[in-house]
Scaffold this motif. Structure first.
Motif, mmCIF file in Angstrom:
data_model
loop_
_atom_site.group_PDB
_atom_site.id
_atom_site.type_symbol
_atom_site.label_atom_id
_atom_site.label_comp_id
_atom_site.label_asym_id
_atom_site.label_seq_id
_atom_site.Cartn_x
_atom_site.Cartn_y
_atom_site.Cartn_z
ATOM 1 N N ILE A 15 0.907 -1.163 0.071
ATOM 2 C CA ILE A 15 -0.040 -0.159 -0.037
ATOM 3 C C ILE A 15 0.777 1.330 -0.005
ATOM 4 O O ILE A 15 0.547 2.321 -0.606
ATOM 5 C CB ILE A 15 -0.977 0.016 1.458
ATOM 6 N N LEU A 16 2.041 1.192 0.766
ATOM 7 C CA LEU A 16 2.870 2.296 0.607
ATOM 8 C C LEU A 16 3.306 2.726 -0.547
ATOM 9 O O LEU A 16 3.377 3.554 -1.236
ATOM 10 C CB LEU A 16 3.989 2.231 1.666
ATOM 11 N N GLU A 17 3.802 1.474 -1.288
ATOM 12 C CA GLU A 17 4.366 1.693 -2.625
ATOM 13 C C GLU A 17 3.478 2.218 -3.597
ATOM 14 O O GLU A 17 3.689 2.941 -4.334
ATOM 15 C CB GLU A 17 5.012 0.097 -3.052
ATOM 16 N N ALA A 18 1.983 1.672 -3.615
ATOM 17 C CA ALA A 18 0.920 2.134 -4.209
ATOM 18 C C ALA A 18 0.828 3.518 -4.102
ATOM 19 O O ALA A 18 0.475 4.459 -5.306
ATOM 20 C CB ALA A 18 -0.233 1.169 -3.982
ATOM 21 N N ASN A 19 1.086 4.261 -3.143
ATOM 22 C CA ASN A 19 0.903 5.916 -2.778
ATOM 23 C C ASN A 19 2.475 6.458 -2.941
ATOM 24 O O ASN A 19 2.174 7.594 -2.550
ATOM 25 C CB ASN A 19 0.323 5.828 -1.412
ATOM 26 N N GLY A 20 2.910 5.953 -3.628
ATOM 27 C CA GLY A 20 4.267 6.693 -4.208
ATOM 28 C C GLY A 20 5.471 6.850 -2.814
ATOM 29 O O GLY A 20 6.254 7.463 -3.118
ATOM 30 N N VAL A 176 -5.812 -9.040 -0.641
ATOM 31 C CA VAL A 176 -5.226 -7.699 -1.328
ATOM 32 C C VAL A 176 -5.460 -7.975 -2.527
ATOM 33 O O VAL A 176 -5.030 -8.626 -3.429
ATOM 34 C CB VAL A 176 -3.769 -7.427 -0.744
ATOM 35 N N GLY A 177 -6.457 -7.033 -3.094
ATOM 36 C CA GLY A 177 -6.872 -6.769 -4.620
ATOM 37 C C GLY A 177 -5.837 -5.609 -5.068
ATOM 38 O O GLY A 177 -4.724 -5.439 -4.544
ATOM 39 N N ASP A 178 -6.200 -5.418 -6.357
ATOM 40 C CA ASP A 178 -5.562 -4.181 -7.244
ATOM 41 C C ASP A 178 -5.382 -2.765 -6.278
ATOM 42 O O ASP A 178 -6.514 -2.506 -5.775
ATOM 43 C CB ASP A 178 -6.089 -4.063 -8.450
ATOM 44 N N LEU A 179 -4.297 -2.355 -6.257
ATOM 45 C CA LEU A 179 -3.933 -1.241 -5.192
ATOM 46 C C LEU A 179 -3.885 0.213 -6.055
ATOM 47 O O LEU A 179 -3.080 -0.108 -6.897
ATOM 48 C CB LEU A 179 -2.840 -1.393 -4.379
ATOM 49 N N ARG A 180 -4.637 1.179 -5.746
ATOM 50 C CA ARG A 180 -4.389 2.258 -6.557
ATOM 51 C C ARG A 180 -4.212 3.288 -5.369
ATOM 52 O O ARG A 180 -4.518 3.272 -4.328
ATOM 53 C CB ARG A 180 -5.745 2.613 -7.156
ATOM 54 N N PRO A 181 -3.642 4.421 -5.705
ATOM 55 C CA PRO A 181 -2.948 5.685 -4.889
ATOM 56 C C PRO A 181 -4.147 6.313 -4.555
ATOM 57 O O PRO A 181 -5.225 6.338 -5.367
ATOM 58 C CB PRO A 181 -2.124 6.582 -5.660
ATOM 59 N N SER A 182 -4.548 6.774 -3.280
ATOM 60 C CA SER A 182 -5.378 7.432 -2.821
ATOM 61 C C SER A 182 -5.289 8.548 -3.137
ATOM 62 O O SER A 182 -4.439 9.343 -3.644
ATOM 63 C CB SER A 182 -5.239 7.442 -1.118
ATOM 64 N N LYS A 183 -6.687 9.191 -3.825
ATOM 65 C CA LYS A 183 -6.896 10.630 -4.505
ATOM 66 C C LYS A 183 -7.822 11.358 -3.644
ATOM 67 O O LYS A 183 -9.072 10.954 -3.550
ATOM 68 C CB LYS A 183 -7.163 10.124 -5.948
#
Length: 537
Positions: A15-20, A176-183
């Motif tokens: 999750i951290l990686e997905a959020n940059g 855990v499914g596909d992870l996208r950054p929080s917007k």
């Protein structure tokens, strides 16, 4: 990637990686080891400080130069309490920080059975310092909780967010499914307010703009606004460098009489992303900040708009979005432009007010800026930094920040400079720190060596707590407790394997900076206030 099963610790890293997130700062322990299970295989870099307070300050410095949340990973109990000071600094200076801590197993919470690192109520202790604090009791809630954390960090006045994960939850497996950054985006001003502000701008004959740390990301748009309405640009400490060299720039404290006079004579003052707090606007606590004829305050935080000077027009909006809406409504100044002349008069008055000692200290700062264009100067609470906060133009946005405002934590500079270097690894970072402040976090020199941070530790040695000694004397108090002995900083540098030099004359500074800036790791330069010729008047 579809749905996969992972431990909470492994999913957290994803999750951290997905959020940059590119770096985390922390010291592993038995209460966080499961959070490290997926870290080695990730793209995230782990930086190990010598103390958890250093982890927090590193996260702070990283966040200030990148605009991304700095992430600290700490153990329960003492690891988290060691981080509190850094969180308080981030809270006061509106710096986005994500603190992830362990906590003891769920069944033990609140029972006081003497578990290792146990606190009576860890989450409650963090609540006053955090925009959000959450105990992850249900493993499957992790994605939603982290999404909320990142949304808060992106959409309101920044500050620290705290997530604590019980040790038994860390090892639980979740889907855990596909992870996208929080917007998420901050608030946007109502159209009627934008139109009202545009009309104020068109009518103003002598406007001025105040810029705080919350406006830095919109520097280019603010410059356009200033040019269109012919307004001097006054920058607080955390906004310095936004308009380097611009004729409208006034890089000086609103606590100074000349800046206050400029504001008092203005018929419109637009305050963008600034708390208008004491350490910027009334650092001498004289109560002399003027009432402003027509004050417009733009802030992302509704609570902040209710604090400080009352605005004729309070605008709840991010600065960036407000300017997107406002700029198309404005053309060039309709009257004869005199903003640059007003700004110049103010700058000259500030320069005249500065003592010879302050001018000499600011001269050192100017040498740094001119020798290393584009560098970042990170300061601790030391005399040259105080002078620079009064009047110094950094060479770039995010190029000047320190702990001498807001919470005012000593020992901030060294770890924050390391964090800044991790955020911009190709940029020379100068850590300007006093001999007293450096001893608060002296061991972080080793952290800089470990991670190859391109930090030049510039030690301003005045044989103790010079600023406090002067203050005691000014108050008629016999100085006491202000002369702690310092080590031989050159030998400390040598012990850590750092090149170092103590300057005999301040004229040697440029050459030393140039030499050390070409290195791939840290170095140390010492200026002694009385032993280095020309350091001070």
């Amino acid at each position: 990637m579809g749905v996969v099963t992972k431990t909470v610790g492994e999913a957290l890293i994803d999750i951290l990686e997905a959020n940059g997130v590119e770096a985390v700062f922390g010291i592993p322990g038995v209460h966080t080891v499961e959070l490290y299970r997926g870290l080695a295989a990730s793209e995230i870099r782990h930086i190990t400080p010598r103390h958890e307070q250093g982890a927090g300050f590193m996260a702070d410095g990283y966040a200030r130069v990148t605009g991304k949340p700095g992430v600290a990973l700490v153990i329960t109990g003492p690891g988290l309490t060691n981080t509190i000071t850094a969180m308080a600094q981030a809270y006061q200076d509106s710096v986005p920080m994500l603190v992830i801590s362990g906590v003891n197993a769920r069944a033990s919470l609140g029972h006081g059975r003497g578990k290792l690192h146990e606190l009576p109520d860890q989450r409650a202790m963090m609540a006053p310092l955090a925009l959000m604090t959450h105990t992850l009791l249900e493993p499957s809630d992790l994605p939603a909780v982290m999404d909320r954390a990142f949304a808060i960090l992106q959409s309101r006045r920044p500050g620290p967010v705290h997530i604590e994960i019980p040790t038994d939850v860390m090892v639980e497996k979740i889907a855990v499914g596909d992870l996208r950054p929080s917007k998420a985006r901050g608030p946007r001003a109502a159209q009627a307010q934008v139109l009202e502000l545009a009309e104020k701008c068109r009518k103003a004959q002598r406007p001025a703009i105040l810029c705080g740390g919350g406006s830095v990301a919109a520097a280019d748009k603010i410059r356009l606004l200033a040019e269109r309405i012919d307004a001097p640009l006054i920058t607080t400490v955390n906004a310095r460098g936004m308009f380097a060299g611009h004729p409208l720039s006034v890089p000086a404290s609103p606590s100074l009489a000349a800046v206050r006079d400029l504001l008092a004579a203005s018929d419109l003052v637009i305050a963008l992303g600034t708390q208008m707090g004491q350490t910027d606007y009334d650092m001498y606590a004289d109560g002399g900040f003027p009432e402003l004829a027509d004050l417009v305050r733009v802030d992302i935080d509704a609570d902040q708009l209710a604090r400080g000077p009352e605005a004729a027009l309070p605008v709840l909006s991010s600065v960036d979005q407000l300017l997107d809406d406002l700029l198309p409504l404005l053309e060039g100044p309709s009257t004869e432009a005199d903003g640059a002349a007003r700004a110049k008069t103010c700058r000259e008055a500030v320069s005249t007010w500065l003592s010879p000692k302050m001018q000499a200290e600011i001269g050192v700062l100017e040498t740094i800026r001119e020798t290393l264009p584009g560098c970042i100067i990170v300061g601790d609470s030391t005399q040259a930094i105080y002078s620079g906060n009064l009047s110094f133009e950094a060479g770039r946005p995010h190029g000047w920040f320190n702990a001498a405002t807001g919470f005012g934590a000593l020992g901030y500079g060294p770890p924050a400079a390391i964090g800044a270097s991790i955020g911009e690894p190709e940029t020379p970072v100068i850590c300007l720190v006093g001999d007293g402040g450096l001893q608060f976090s002296l061991a972080e020199i080793g952290s800089a060596r470990d991670c190859g941070a391109r930090v030049i530790f510039l030690v301003w040695n005045n044989d103790g707590y010079g600023e406090i000694r002067t203050y005691m004397l000014d108050c008629g108090i016999e100085p006491e407790g202000v002369t702690p002995s310092a080590p031989d900083f050159g030998k400390i540098a040598e012990a850590y394997g750092l090149p170092s030099v103590r300057l005999d004359d301040v004229s040697e500074l440029g050459a030393a900076l140039q030499r050390f800036s070409d290195l791939s790791g840290p170095s140390l330069i010492e200026i002694h206030e009385t032993g280095t010729r020309g350091a001070t008047a």
